[in-house]
Design a protein around this motif. Structure first.
Motif, PDB file in Angstrom:
ATOM      1  N   ILE A  20     -13.719 -27.461  58.064  1.00  0.00           N
ATOM      2  CA  ILE A  20     -14.925 -28.148  58.535  1.00  0.00           C
ATOM      3  C   ILE A  20     -14.529 -29.245  59.516  1.00  0.00           C
ATOM      4  O   ILE A  20     -13.696 -30.094  59.200  1.00  0.00           O
ATOM      5  CB  ILE A  20     -15.697 -28.785  57.354  1.00  0.00           C
ATOM      6  CG1 ILE A  20     -15.954 -27.739  56.267  1.00  0.00           C
ATOM      7  CG2 ILE A  20     -17.030 -29.400  57.829  1.00  0.00           C
ATOM      8  CD1 ILE A  20     -15.270 -28.057  54.975  1.00  0.00           C
ATOM      9  N   CYS A  21     -15.140 -29.212  60.687  1.00  0.00           N
ATOM     10  CA  CYS A  21     -14.970 -30.303  61.650  1.00  0.00           C
ATOM     11  C   CYS A  21     -16.139 -31.260  61.462  1.00  0.00           C
ATOM     12  O   CYS A  21     -17.292 -30.819  61.376  1.00  0.00           O
ATOM     13  CB  CYS A  21     -14.948 -29.761  63.079  1.00  0.00           C
ATOM     14  SG  CYS A  21     -14.837 -31.064  64.328  1.00  0.00           S
ATOM     15  N   THR A  22     -15.861 -32.559  61.388  1.00  0.00           N
ATOM     16  CA  THR A  22     -16.929 -33.533  61.149  1.00  0.00           C
ATOM     17  C   THR A  22     -17.057 -34.510  62.321  1.00  0.00           C
ATOM     18  O   THR A  22     -16.199 -34.577  63.194  1.00  0.00           O
ATOM     19  CB  THR A  22     -16.675 -34.332  59.858  1.00  0.00           C
ATOM     20  OG1 THR A  22     -15.480 -35.091  60.025  1.00  0.00           O
ATOM     21  CG2 THR A  22     -16.556 -33.422  58.656  1.00  0.00           C
ATOM     22  N   GLY A  23     -18.121 -35.285  62.283  1.00  0.00           N
ATOM     23  CA  GLY A  23     -18.345 -36.302  63.305  1.00  0.00           C
ATOM     24  C   GLY A  23     -18.914 -35.709  64.571  1.00  0.00           C
ATOM     25  O   GLY A  23     -19.399 -34.569  64.598  1.00  0.00           O
ATOM     26  N   SER A  24     -18.849 -36.484  65.633  1.00  0.00           N
ATOM     27  CA  SER A  24     -19.459 -36.086  66.894  1.00  0.00           C
ATOM     28  C   SER A  24     -18.758 -34.871  67.493  1.00  0.00           C
ATOM     29  O   SER A  24     -19.373 -34.077  68.202  1.00  0.00           O
ATOM     30  CB  SER A  24     -19.410 -37.269  67.863  1.00  0.00           C
ATOM     31  OG  SER A  24     -20.312 -37.088  68.918  1.00  0.00           O
ATOM     32  N   SER A  25     -17.480 -34.682  67.187  1.00  0.00           N
ATOM     33  CA  SER A  25     -16.725 -33.514  67.668  1.00  0.00           C
ATOM     34  C   SER A  25     -17.346 -32.212  67.195  1.00  0.00           C
ATOM     35  O   SER A  25     -17.229 -31.171  67.865  1.00  0.00           O
ATOM     36  CB  SER A  25     -15.291 -33.546  67.137  1.00  0.00           C
ATOM     37  OG  SER A  25     -14.603 -34.704  67.517  1.00  0.00           O
ATOM     38  N   ALA A  26     -17.982 -32.240  66.043  1.00  0.00           N
ATOM     39  CA  ALA A  26     -18.514 -31.018  65.440  1.00  0.00           C
ATOM     40  C   ALA A  26     -19.469 -30.301  66.383  1.00  0.00           C
ATOM     41  O   ALA A  26     -19.547 -29.066  66.391  1.00  0.00           O
ATOM     42  CB  ALA A  26     -19.214 -31.351  64.124  1.00  0.00           C
TER      43      ALA A  26
ATOM     44  N   ILE B 260     -29.670 -35.605  56.258  1.00  0.00           N
ATOM     45  CA  ILE B 260     -29.419 -36.732  57.158  1.00  0.00           C
ATOM     46  C   ILE B 260     -28.192 -36.420  58.012  1.00  0.00           C
ATOM     47  O   ILE B 260     -27.129 -36.093  57.478  1.00  0.00           O
ATOM     48  CB  ILE B 260     -29.150 -38.038  56.363  1.00  0.00           C
ATOM     49  CG1 ILE B 260     -30.280 -38.283  55.367  1.00  0.00           C
ATOM     50  CG2 ILE B 260     -29.012 -39.229  57.314  1.00  0.00           C
ATOM     51  CD1 ILE B 260     -29.816 -38.240  53.937  1.00  0.00           C
ATOM     52  N   CYS B 261     -28.359 -36.550  59.315  1.00  0.00           N
ATOM     53  CA  CYS B 261     -27.211 -36.434  60.234  1.00  0.00           C
ATOM     54  C   CYS B 261     -26.735 -37.839  60.530  1.00  0.00           C
ATOM     55  O   CYS B 261     -27.542 -38.726  60.825  1.00  0.00           O
ATOM     56  CB  CYS B 261     -27.639 -35.724  61.516  1.00  0.00           C
ATOM     57  SG  CYS B 261     -26.319 -35.643  62.741  1.00  0.00           S
ATOM     58  N   THR B 262     -25.429 -38.065  60.451  1.00  0.00           N
ATOM     59  CA  THR B 262     -24.890 -39.409  60.666  1.00  0.00           C
ATOM     60  C   THR B 262     -23.945 -39.439  61.871  1.00  0.00           C
ATOM     61  O   THR B 262     -23.545 -38.413  62.392  1.00  0.00           O
ATOM     62  CB  THR B 262     -24.133 -39.909  59.420  1.00  0.00           C
ATOM     63  OG1 THR B 262     -23.007 -39.073  59.209  1.00  0.00           O
ATOM     64  CG2 THR B 262     -25.014 -39.915  58.196  1.00  0.00           C
ATOM     65  N   GLY B 263     -23.598 -40.653  62.257  1.00  0.00           N
ATOM     66  CA  GLY B 263     -22.652 -40.836  63.350  1.00  0.00           C
ATOM     67  C   GLY B 263     -23.327 -40.692  64.696  1.00  0.00           C
ATOM     68  O   GLY B 263     -24.550 -40.724  64.820  1.00  0.00           O
ATOM     69  N   SER B 264     -22.503 -40.529  65.719  1.00  0.00           N
ATOM     70  CA  SER B 264     -23.006 -40.493  67.085  1.00  0.00           C
ATOM     71  C   SER B 264     -23.873 -39.260  67.318  1.00  0.00           C
ATOM     72  O   SER B 264     -24.792 -39.276  68.141  1.00  0.00           O
ATOM     73  CB  SER B 264     -21.826 -40.515  68.055  1.00  0.00           C
ATOM     74  OG  SER B 264     -22.236 -40.877  69.341  1.00  0.00           O
ATOM     75  N   SER B 265     -23.635 -38.183  66.573  1.00  0.00           N
ATOM     76  CA  SER B 265     -24.447 -36.956  66.688  1.00  0.00           C
ATOM     77  C   SER B 265     -25.906 -37.217  66.371  1.00  0.00           C
ATOM     78  O   SER B 265     -26.790 -36.528  66.898  1.00  0.00           O
ATOM     79  CB  SER B 265     -23.964 -35.893  65.687  1.00  0.00           C
ATOM     80  OG  SER B 265     -22.621 -35.562  65.874  1.00  0.00           O
ATOM     81  N   ALA B 266     -26.162 -38.184  65.519  1.00  0.00           N
ATOM     82  CA  ALA B 266     -27.535 -38.439  65.056  1.00  0.00           C
ATOM     83  C   ALA B 266     -28.471 -38.705  66.223  1.00  0.00           C
ATOM     84  O   ALA B 266     -29.658 -38.342  66.184  1.00  0.00           O
ATOM     85  CB  ALA B 266     -27.542 -39.617  64.087  1.00  0.00           C
TER      86      ALA B 266
END
Lengths: 86, 86, 86, 86, 86
Positions: A56-62, B56-62
């Protein structure tokens, strides 16, 4: 990236339109990982199914694992694990 | 993404102008999630209300769940859960 | 976003030039939040002062609360809380 | 960035096409680090091998250690440690 | 941002070319911070040295403290603390 196991999926009729058509998997993070044994929701990008052991890739990179990189998604399944050599 | 329950909302008159008109929900993260039983504040993007079980989507992706993607927002409700198949 | 209380400020003469003129607040995260009772440093964007109860946006999104979005800042105070309805 | 030790690698035939050709290392984070003793998966960008003590960049920044910065990757090995002066 | 103390530095000959010429500091996060007493590695952007008490910006925002914002760096020292008023 983290390693986890697909344990199910989420049904959500009302959702962001960029999530329509995406499979929302429930993933249990593996023991030994940060946040081990916790569950998260991730979008499938590789055809993963129940009981698959996945990366699983997480964060904005996903977002870069999706067709539309401007999606509100912070976790994507980017690989299905065949083997772990440690 | 995480799963949580809407337990209320925040009233803030003085705030970043990009937050004006947004509903600021208080969300309790579900047991078994990372940070379970903790509360966070998230912007509603799908018409969620009190007691709804949400994604809930978190981080910059949100930010990609909002009309203005250049908003100072790190958590957005992107779906309302009908069912969880695990 | 998290909820916290402003408990003070940081004085730093030598700093990144994009931080010059910014108020660096010391914030104690509220009980029940992730990382509750811990303190972080956040840039003020709404005129917050000591003892204010505030909303903090973290991560890369926080930059969108600043005039210069290319600042090395990961936490910004984006609202002052009047009331919490839960 | 974190410090960890390469303890193995992941074999995954089905994966995001941007991960093809990348070495997926299993890294054990060092004691004293946040999330110490936990393991994560990171893409190798510096020719690291088993038992190397390495620097890992995480989050969206990690992509800048790769040839294709639009890859769905949240952890990259960006250096091999010769010595730690503390 | 977090507050920490510089306790040393990392020597790494083999590293991402964008890290060449950067000082890689070992930082111990202060008590009361999230992840307190843990150590991380951060790039120096303000001329910090051993025993300095510093402000660290983390995540993708950290890159904006560097000359080359497309560097694989998730933690940068962006200020040296003179005083903390709490």
């Amino acid at each position: 990236m983290y390693i986890g196991k697909v344990i199910g999926n989420v049904v959500a009729t009302r959702k962001d339109e960029k999530l329509i058509g995406s499979k929302l998997l429930v993933i249990k993070l593996e023991e030994g990982m940060p946040r081990s044994a916790r569950t998260i929701v991730a979008v499938d990008a590789v055809g993963a199914g129940k009981n698959d052991r996945v990366i699983i890739c997480t964060g904005s990179s996903a977002r870069y694992g999706l067709k539309d990189i401007e999606s509100p998604v912070d976790s994507v399944v980017v690989g299905i694990i065949d083997d772990l050599n440690t």
